[in-house]
Design a protein around this motif. Structure first.
Motif, PDB file in Angstrom:
ATOM      1  N   ARG A  75      -5.315  -6.055   9.922  1.00 50.81           N
ATOM      2  CA  ARG A  75      -4.119  -6.874  10.332  1.00 50.81           C
ATOM      3  C   ARG A  75      -4.390  -7.622  11.883  1.00 50.81           C
ATOM      4  O   ARG A  75      -4.795  -6.810  12.811  1.00 50.81           O
ATOM      5  CB  ARG A  75      -2.816  -6.138  10.305  1.00 50.81           C
ATOM      6  N   GLU A 108      -3.964  -4.587  14.793  1.00 54.64           N
ATOM      7  CA  GLU A 108      -4.988  -3.649  14.753  1.00 54.64           C
ATOM      8  C   GLU A 108      -6.333  -4.419  15.442  1.00 54.64           C
ATOM      9  O   GLU A 108      -6.561  -4.053  16.310  1.00 54.64           O
ATOM     10  CB  GLU A 108      -5.394  -3.587  13.201  1.00 54.64           C
ATOM     11  N   ASP A 136      -2.401   4.556  11.819  1.00 53.14           N
ATOM     12  CA  ASP A 136      -3.673   4.114  11.526  1.00 53.14           C
ATOM     13  C   ASP A 136      -4.637   4.995  10.768  1.00 53.14           C
ATOM     14  O   ASP A 136      -4.933   6.325  11.309  1.00 53.14           O
ATOM     15  CB  ASP A 136      -4.546   3.348  12.295  1.00 53.14           C
ATOM     16  N   GLY A 137      -5.013   4.820   9.571  1.00 53.47           N
ATOM     17  CA  GLY A 137      -5.829   5.711   8.881  1.00 53.47           C
ATOM     18  C   GLY A 137      -5.274   6.546   8.077  1.00 53.47           C
ATOM     19  O   GLY A 137      -5.661   7.858   7.949  1.00 53.47           O
ATOM     20  N   TYR A 141     -19.048   5.790   9.275  1.00 47.49           N
ATOM     21  CA  TYR A 141     -17.525   5.220   8.825  1.00 47.49           C
ATOM     22  C   TYR A 141     -16.629   6.370   8.602  1.00 47.49           C
ATOM     23  O   TYR A 141     -16.625   7.022   7.722  1.00 47.49           O
ATOM     24  CB  TYR A 141     -17.912   4.202   7.774  1.00 47.49           C
ATOM     25  N   ASP A 164       0.892  -0.691  14.951  1.00 48.38           N
ATOM     26  CA  ASP A 164       0.227   0.107  13.741  1.00 48.38           C
ATOM     27  C   ASP A 164       0.602   1.512  13.907  1.00 48.38           C
ATOM     28  O   ASP A 164      -0.182   2.312  14.851  1.00 48.38           O
ATOM     29  CB  ASP A 164      -1.186   0.100  13.466  1.00 48.38           C
ATOM     30  N   ASN A 224     -17.496  -0.135   5.559  1.00 46.31           N
ATOM     31  CA  ASN A 224     -17.357   0.376   4.313  1.00 46.31           C
ATOM     32  C   ASN A 224     -18.327   0.044   3.278  1.00 46.31           C
ATOM     33  O   ASN A 224     -18.193  -1.089   2.608  1.00 46.31           O
ATOM     34  CB  ASN A 224     -15.959   0.322   3.595  1.00 46.31           C
ATOM     35  N   GLY A 258     -13.022   5.733   8.457  1.00 46.90           N
ATOM     36  CA  GLY A 258     -12.061   4.794   7.549  1.00 46.90           C
ATOM     37  C   GLY A 258     -10.656   5.003   8.464  1.00 46.90           C
ATOM     38  O   GLY A 258      -9.706   4.549   7.780  1.00 46.90           O
ATOM     39  N   SER A 259     -10.741   5.205   9.625  1.00 45.09           N
ATOM     40  CA  SER A 259      -9.586   5.232  10.356  1.00 45.09           C
ATOM     41  C   SER A 259     -10.209   4.089  11.743  1.00 45.09           C
ATOM     42  O   SER A 259     -11.072   4.569  12.521  1.00 45.09           O
ATOM     43  CB  SER A 259      -9.188   6.424  11.318  1.00 45.09           C
ATOM     44  N   MET A 260      -9.343   2.953  11.851  1.00 47.89           N
ATOM     45  CA  MET A 260     -10.249   2.037  12.568  1.00 47.89           C
ATOM     46  C   MET A 260      -9.979   2.592  14.135  1.00 47.89           C
ATOM     47  O   MET A 260     -11.137   2.356  14.884  1.00 47.89           O
ATOM     48  CB  MET A 260      -9.148   0.665  12.570  1.00 47.89           C
ATOM     49  N   GLU A 310       0.891  -1.245   0.103  1.00 52.02           N
ATOM     50  CA  GLU A 310       0.054  -0.106   0.166  1.00 52.02           C
ATOM     51  C   GLU A 310       0.811   1.350  -0.120  1.00 52.02           C
ATOM     52  O   GLU A 310       2.050   1.246   0.394  1.00 52.02           O
ATOM     53  CB  GLU A 310      -0.919   0.030   1.279  1.00 52.02           C
ATOM     54  N   GLU A 366       3.486  -2.371  11.213  1.00 52.42           N
ATOM     55  CA  GLU A 366       3.083  -2.402   9.846  1.00 52.42           C
ATOM     56  C   GLU A 366       3.987  -2.241   9.027  1.00 52.42           C
ATOM     57  O   GLU A 366       3.992  -2.502   7.858  1.00 52.42           O
ATOM     58  CB  GLU A 366       1.725  -1.594   9.908  1.00 52.42           C
ATOM     59  N   PHE A 411     -18.643  -2.384  14.634  1.00 47.44           N
ATOM     60  CA  PHE A 411     -17.608  -1.812  13.388  1.00 47.44           C
ATOM     61  C   PHE A 411     -17.521  -3.139  12.767  1.00 47.44           C
ATOM     62  O   PHE A 411     -17.267  -4.219  13.413  1.00 47.44           O
ATOM     63  CB  PHE A 411     -16.171  -1.298  14.104  1.00 47.44           C
TER      64      PHE A 411
END
Ligand code: AHG
Ligand code: MN
Ligand code: MN
Length: 345
Positions: free
Chosen positions: A275, A279, A118-119, A243, A115, A210, A245-247, A63, A92, A261
């Motif tokens: 992960r 996560e 994150d996000g 949502y 991590d 999502n 988009g950042s856990m 990514e 990560e 979630f």
């Protein structure tokens, strides 16, 4: 006058909960808090300095990696190296685990999975991001750390937490005796106890997924989403959808307000996206400690036996009654018996 308890004071007070401990875990948590403050400073300045944008490299997941990911990774590894309590970091941002070579870490007993940011795709739009961490004890007394020592089940975590760099910055952690949240007071540069003994509501009215991936979801998840959207007064449906988009941010809201979630398997991510080691396991530990539940659709996240550092898993996490409901939908698909979507059926 109201008494303020700083993170440092709280950690020292809680050391008494572990009569066998010699303060190493307390020092480790303190080091995480220090790195979090440094990362917070940089995240807050992200719009000001030319720090945004791809470094041009990709991380082990393939990514795109933002500069702040790299910065956060360096800060946490540096704080953990100079603290002397951590022998290895699984991040990560690194394909292999990173051994801490500093002289003071020679007899270090703790393993950290992290991590660091994150996000991260949310940094360039000024939306909350986080750090998620998990701490294990070494299983061997000494010698070089073996991969099997890192690949422990989530039930073996001795501590876990997350930092959320949001409208305010918070650090939330557990050592297996409940969950406590601290808010950074920027004027004194200290995390102060603001959310003692956090408890997640047993049930909620917010679902977080999502939904753009709807066509790629397993049937049980599609059915659950439709269930959330049906009008039914008795269960306060339709539910609200949120949502970020950042856990870290989505779980933080879930922890405080209740809800669920979901990041299921999809046809393009057949093992899920998130992960396990840095996560899902830490978040599952925190949410369980707050009275909630975390599964992969069939079993407890914390009981998954990890085989790879960067292993992924589907996850359903949050208020117990909502997670139970998703599992019901999964089972209904297995036995091909539809669940009525309204209380009346
Ligand atoms: P990271 O920035 O560490 O790679 O994590 C991003 C994760 C997680 O925070 C979030 O819940 C999820 O990716 C969002 O994924 P989608 O964009 O696929 O919804
Ligand atoms: Mn992440
Ligand atoms: Mn990340």
């Amino acid at each position: 006058m109201t008494k303020v308890t700083t993170l440092g004071q709280f950690i020292i007070e809680k050391q008494a909960d572990f009569p066998y401990a010699k303060g190493e875990l307390s020092r480790l948590l303190r080091d995480v808090g220090i790195a979090a403050k440094i990362v917070n400073r940089e995240v807050n300045k992200a719009g000001l300095v030319n720090i945004l944008g791809d470094t041009g490299t990709t991380n082990v997941q393939g990514e795109g990696q933002k500069k702040l990911d790299v910065y956060a990774d360096e800060q946490f590894i540096s704080a953990l190296s100079s603290g002397g309590e951590c022998c290895v970091v699984a991040s990560e941002e690194h394909d292999e685990c990173v051994s801490i070579k500093s002289e003071i870490s020679r007899n270090a007993k703790y393993i950290v999975c992290i991590d660091p940011l994150d996000g991260s795709s949310n940094t360039d739009v000024n939306v909350s991001v986080g750090t998620i961490f998990s701490i294990y004890r070494r299983t061997a007394a000494d010698g070089p750390v073996q991969l099997e020592e890192i690949l422990q089940e989530g039930t073996k975590q001795v501590a876990a937490g997350y930092v959320i760099y949001g409208s305010s910055t918070m650090l939330v952690y557990t050592t297996g005796k409940g969950v406590n949240g601290f808010t950074l007071d920027p004027s004194i540069g200290e995390f102060c106890l603001s959310h003692p003994n956090m408890r997640i509501p047993k049930n909620g009215t917010i679902y977080s997924i999502n939904e753009g991936n709807y066509v790629k979801f397993p049937q049980g998840v599609k059915d659950y989403i439709k269930y959330c959207q049906v009008e039914d007064k008795a269960t306060s449906r339709p539910f609200t959808s949120r949502y970020i988009g950042s856990m870290a941010a989505d779980i933080h809201r879930t922890l405080i307000k209740g809800g669920i979630f979901l990041y299921p398997t999809t046809s393009s991510h057949p093992d899920g996206k998130l992960r396990l080691m840095y996560e899902c396991n830490p978040m599952a530990f925190i949410v369980e400690q707050a009275g909630g539940k975390a599964t992969d659709g069939s079993g407890r996240i914390l009981e998954i036996h990890p085989e790879h550092l960067h292993q992924r898993t589907p996850i359903f996490i949050g208020s117990t009654e909502m997670v139970d409901k998703v599992e019901e939908f999964f089972q209904a698909v297995d036995v091909a018996v539809p669940i009525p979507v309204t209380a009346a059926g």
